[in-house]
Structures are given as structure tokens and as C-alpha cells.
Design a protein around this motif. Structure first.
Motif, PDB file in Angstrom:
ATOM      1  N   VAL A 177       0.843  -1.200   0.000  1.00  0.00           N
ATOM      2  CA  VAL A 177       0.000   0.000   0.000  1.00  0.00           C
ATOM      3  C   VAL A 177       0.875   1.245   0.000  1.00  0.00           C
ATOM      4  CG1 VAL A 177      -1.575   1.372   1.435  1.00  0.00           C
ATOM      5  CG2 VAL A 177      -2.054  -1.045   1.016  1.00  0.00           C
ATOM      6  N   ASP A 178       1.907   1.255   0.823  1.00  0.00           N
ATOM      7  CA  ASP A 178       2.765   2.437   0.917  1.00  0.00           C
ATOM      8  C   ASP A 178       3.580   2.661  -0.354  1.00  0.00           C
ATOM      9  OD1 ASP A 178       4.008   4.661   2.314  1.00  0.00           O
ATOM     10  OD2 ASP A 178       5.802   3.391   2.395  1.00  0.00           O
ATOM     11  N   GLN A 179       4.113   1.606  -0.926  1.00  0.00           N
ATOM     12  CA  GLN A 179       5.026   1.750  -2.053  1.00  0.00           C
ATOM     13  C   GLN A 179       4.355   1.822  -3.420  1.00  0.00           C
ATOM     14  OE1 GLN A 179       8.482   2.208  -1.790  1.00  0.00           O
ATOM     15  NE2 GLN A 179       7.786   2.567   0.298  1.00  0.00           N
ATOM     16  N   GLY A 237      -2.577  10.741   3.744  1.00  0.00           N
ATOM     17  CA  GLY A 237      -3.223  10.277   4.975  1.00  0.00           C
ATOM     18  C   GLY A 237      -3.834   8.896   4.823  1.00  0.00           C
ATOM     19  N   TRP A 238      -4.512   8.679   3.708  1.00  0.00           N
ATOM     20  CA  TRP A 238      -5.105   7.359   3.454  1.00  0.00           C
ATOM     21  C   TRP A 238      -4.016   6.303   3.310  1.00  0.00           C
ATOM     22  CZ3 TRP A 238      -9.809   5.531   3.967  1.00  0.00           C
ATOM     23  CH2 TRP A 238     -10.887   6.409   3.943  1.00  0.00           C
ATOM     24  N   ARG A 239      -3.011   6.631   2.494  1.00  0.00           N
ATOM     25  CA  ARG A 239      -1.943   5.670   2.229  1.00  0.00           C
ATOM     26  C   ARG A 239      -1.222   5.284   3.516  1.00  0.00           C
ATOM     27  NH1 ARG A 239       2.048   8.338  -0.866  1.00  0.00           N
ATOM     28  NH2 ARG A 239       3.452   8.178   0.868  1.00  0.00           N
ATOM     29  N   ILE A 240      -0.829   6.252   4.286  1.00  0.00           N
ATOM     30  CA  ILE A 240      -0.104   5.978   5.527  1.00  0.00           C
ATOM     31  C   ILE A 240      -1.011   5.283   6.537  1.00  0.00           C
ATOM     32  CG2 ILE A 240       1.090   7.043   7.495  1.00  0.00           C
ATOM     33  CD1 ILE A 240       2.671   6.920   4.822  1.00  0.00           C
ATOM     34  N   VAL A 269     -12.105  -0.558  -0.582  1.00  0.00           N
ATOM     35  CA  VAL A 269     -13.263  -0.564  -1.482  1.00  0.00           C
ATOM     36  C   VAL A 269     -13.733   0.866  -1.723  1.00  0.00           C
ATOM     37  CG1 VAL A 269     -15.703  -1.198  -1.649  1.00  0.00           C
ATOM     38  CG2 VAL A 269     -14.014  -2.910  -0.965  1.00  0.00           C
ATOM     39  N   VAL A 270     -13.824   1.662  -0.669  1.00  0.00           N
ATOM     40  CA  VAL A 270     -14.242   3.060  -0.800  1.00  0.00           C
ATOM     41  C   VAL A 270     -13.261   3.818  -1.694  1.00  0.00           C
ATOM     42  CG1 VAL A 270     -14.492   5.236   0.483  1.00  0.00           C
ATOM     43  CG2 VAL A 270     -15.511   3.119   1.368  1.00  0.00           C
ATOM     44  N   ILE A 271     -11.970   3.571  -1.498  1.00  0.00           N
ATOM     45  CA  ILE A 271     -10.959   4.252  -2.311  1.00  0.00           C
ATOM     46  C   ILE A 271     -11.088   3.860  -3.783  1.00  0.00           C
ATOM     47  CG2 ILE A 271      -8.469   4.345  -2.759  1.00  0.00           C
ATOM     48  CD1 ILE A 271      -8.141   4.205   0.325  1.00  0.00           C
ATOM     49  N   VAL A 272     -11.288   2.587  -4.034  1.00  0.00           N
ATOM     50  CA  VAL A 272     -11.430   2.117  -5.417  1.00  0.00           C
ATOM     51  C   VAL A 272     -12.689   2.704  -6.059  1.00  0.00           C
ATOM     52  CG1 VAL A 272     -11.869   0.066  -6.828  1.00  0.00           C
ATOM     53  CG2 VAL A 272     -10.057   0.033  -5.107  1.00  0.00           C
ATOM     54  N   LEU A 273     -13.774   2.725  -5.323  1.00  0.00           N
ATOM     55  CA  LEU A 273     -15.041   3.228  -5.884  1.00  0.00           C
ATOM     56  C   LEU A 273     -15.012   4.733  -6.115  1.00  0.00           C
ATOM     57  CD1 LEU A 273     -17.716   1.194  -3.893  1.00  0.00           C
ATOM     58  CD2 LEU A 273     -17.069   0.933  -6.296  1.00  0.00           C
ATOM     59  N   PHE A 274     -14.391   5.488  -5.239  1.00  0.00           N
ATOM     60  CA  PHE A 274     -14.457   6.946  -5.315  1.00  0.00           C
ATOM     61  C   PHE A 274     -13.174   7.585  -5.793  1.00  0.00           C
ATOM     62  CE2 PHE A 274     -17.728   5.747  -2.234  1.00  0.00           C
ATOM     63  CZ  PHE A 274     -18.840   6.244  -2.892  1.00  0.00           C
ATOM     64  N   GLY A 275     -12.194   6.797  -6.167  1.00  0.00           N
ATOM     65  CA  GLY A 275     -10.962   7.341  -6.741  1.00  0.00           C
ATOM     66  C   GLY A 275      -9.846   7.508  -5.740  1.00  0.00           C
ATOM     67  N   TRP A 276      -8.636   7.552  -6.270  1.00  0.00           N
ATOM     68  CA  TRP A 276      -7.426   7.643  -5.438  1.00  0.00           C
ATOM     69  C   TRP A 276      -7.307   8.986  -4.733  1.00  0.00           C
ATOM     70  CZ3 TRP A 276      -5.682   3.092  -4.710  1.00  0.00           C
ATOM     71  CH2 TRP A 276      -5.653   2.163  -5.720  1.00  0.00           C
ATOM     72  N   GLU A 277      -7.715  10.036  -5.376  1.00  0.00           N
ATOM     73  CA  GLU A 277      -7.487  11.371  -4.833  1.00  0.00           C
ATOM     74  C   GLU A 277      -8.455  11.756  -3.726  1.00  0.00           C
ATOM     75  OE1 GLU A 277      -4.878  13.204  -5.610  1.00  0.00           O
ATOM     76  OE2 GLU A 277      -4.240  11.641  -6.998  1.00  0.00           O
ATOM     77  N   GLY A 278      -9.530  10.957  -3.529  1.00  0.00           N
ATOM     78  CA  GLY A 278     -10.493  11.241  -2.458  1.00  0.00           C
ATOM     79  C   GLY A 278     -11.369  12.343  -2.813  1.00  0.00           C
TER      80      GLY A 278
END
Length: 130
Positions: free
Chosen positions: A53-55, A63-66, A121-130
Motif C-alpha cells: 500500500v505504501d510503495q 493520509g489514506w496511504r499511511i 473498497v471506498v478508495i477504489v469506488l471513489f478514486g485515489w485522490e479522495g
């Protein structure tokens, strides 16, 4: 001496377990060891997922990634520590002729993984940038 401290000492001196009770059927000890190894494989998978996830998600908000990476890494650390603790507790119980110990840890680990998975799942559905 507290039960936890006594168990912790046995992590580093497992030969002392043989001083307690009777030797169980070796098949049960081997099954206990296989369970220990399964917990370690789970811990390694969680740790690998945290690093992945981090790399490999650089476009994900920091914030999401960390947060997701740290959640997976922490679950991996706890899982590896719990593996050895559970192995010692089960081995002692078998030698003493006691019931095997129960634990809430599998439930807590499952819930933690489910929360991280739902966040993904939320990240995938709504995009990486939030």
C-alpha cells in the motif's frame, strides 16, 4: 509472577515447557506448530500488504496511504506476537491436560482486516485522490 510474564519467558526458553505436566501425543504438538506457522504466514502477508500500500499507491492521498499501511503493518506485528503467545499457551495446556485456551484475537484481527478492506473498497469506488 503474572501469567503473562511467565508466558513471555517461555517464548525465549521453550524447553522449559517440557518441565510441566506430561508429554502430549506428538501429533498435537505438531498441529500446534502448524497453527503457529499459519499465524506467521498471515503476519507476513499483512506486513507485505502494508508495504505494498505504501510503495505501490503513490497517487493515493498521503493520509489514506499511511493510515492503511500502518493499520496493516500493526496487524502484522500483533499477529506475529500473538502467534508465539498462542503456541506457548496451547503447548502448556496440552501438557497439563487442560482445555486449550480461547482467544478473541482472531475476531479482532478479522475486524481490522475487514475495516482496511472496506476502506480500500471506498478508495477504489471513489478514486485515489479522495
Amino acid at each position: 509472577m503474572s501469567n503473562f510474564v511467565q508466558s513471555l519467558r517461555l517464548w525465549f526458553a521453550p524447553e522449559r515447557i517440557s518441565e510441566e505436566g506430561d508429554t502430549p501425543d506428538y501429533r498435537f504438538s505438531l498441529a500446534n506448530e502448524r497453527t503457529f506457522l499459519a499465524w506467521l504466514r498471515t503476519a507476513l502477508a499483512l506486513i507485505g500488504g502494508g508495504f505494498a500500500v505504501d510503495q505501490f499507491l503513490p497517487d493515493l492521498r498521503w493520509g489514506w496511504r499511511i493510515g492503511l499501511a500502518l493499520a496493516l503493518l500493526a496487524a502484522g506485528v500483533l499477529c506475529s506476537l500473538r502467534a508465539v503467545n498462542h503456541w506457548v499457551r496451547c503447548e502448556r495446556a496440552m501438557r497439563r491436560g487442560e482445555d486449550l485456551p480461547t482467544s478473541r484475537f482472531p475476531t479482532l484481527l478479522s475486524l481490522a482486516v475487514a475495516v482496511v478492506a472496506l476502506a480500500m473498497v471506498v478508495i477504489v469506488l471513489f478514486g485515489w485522490e479522495g
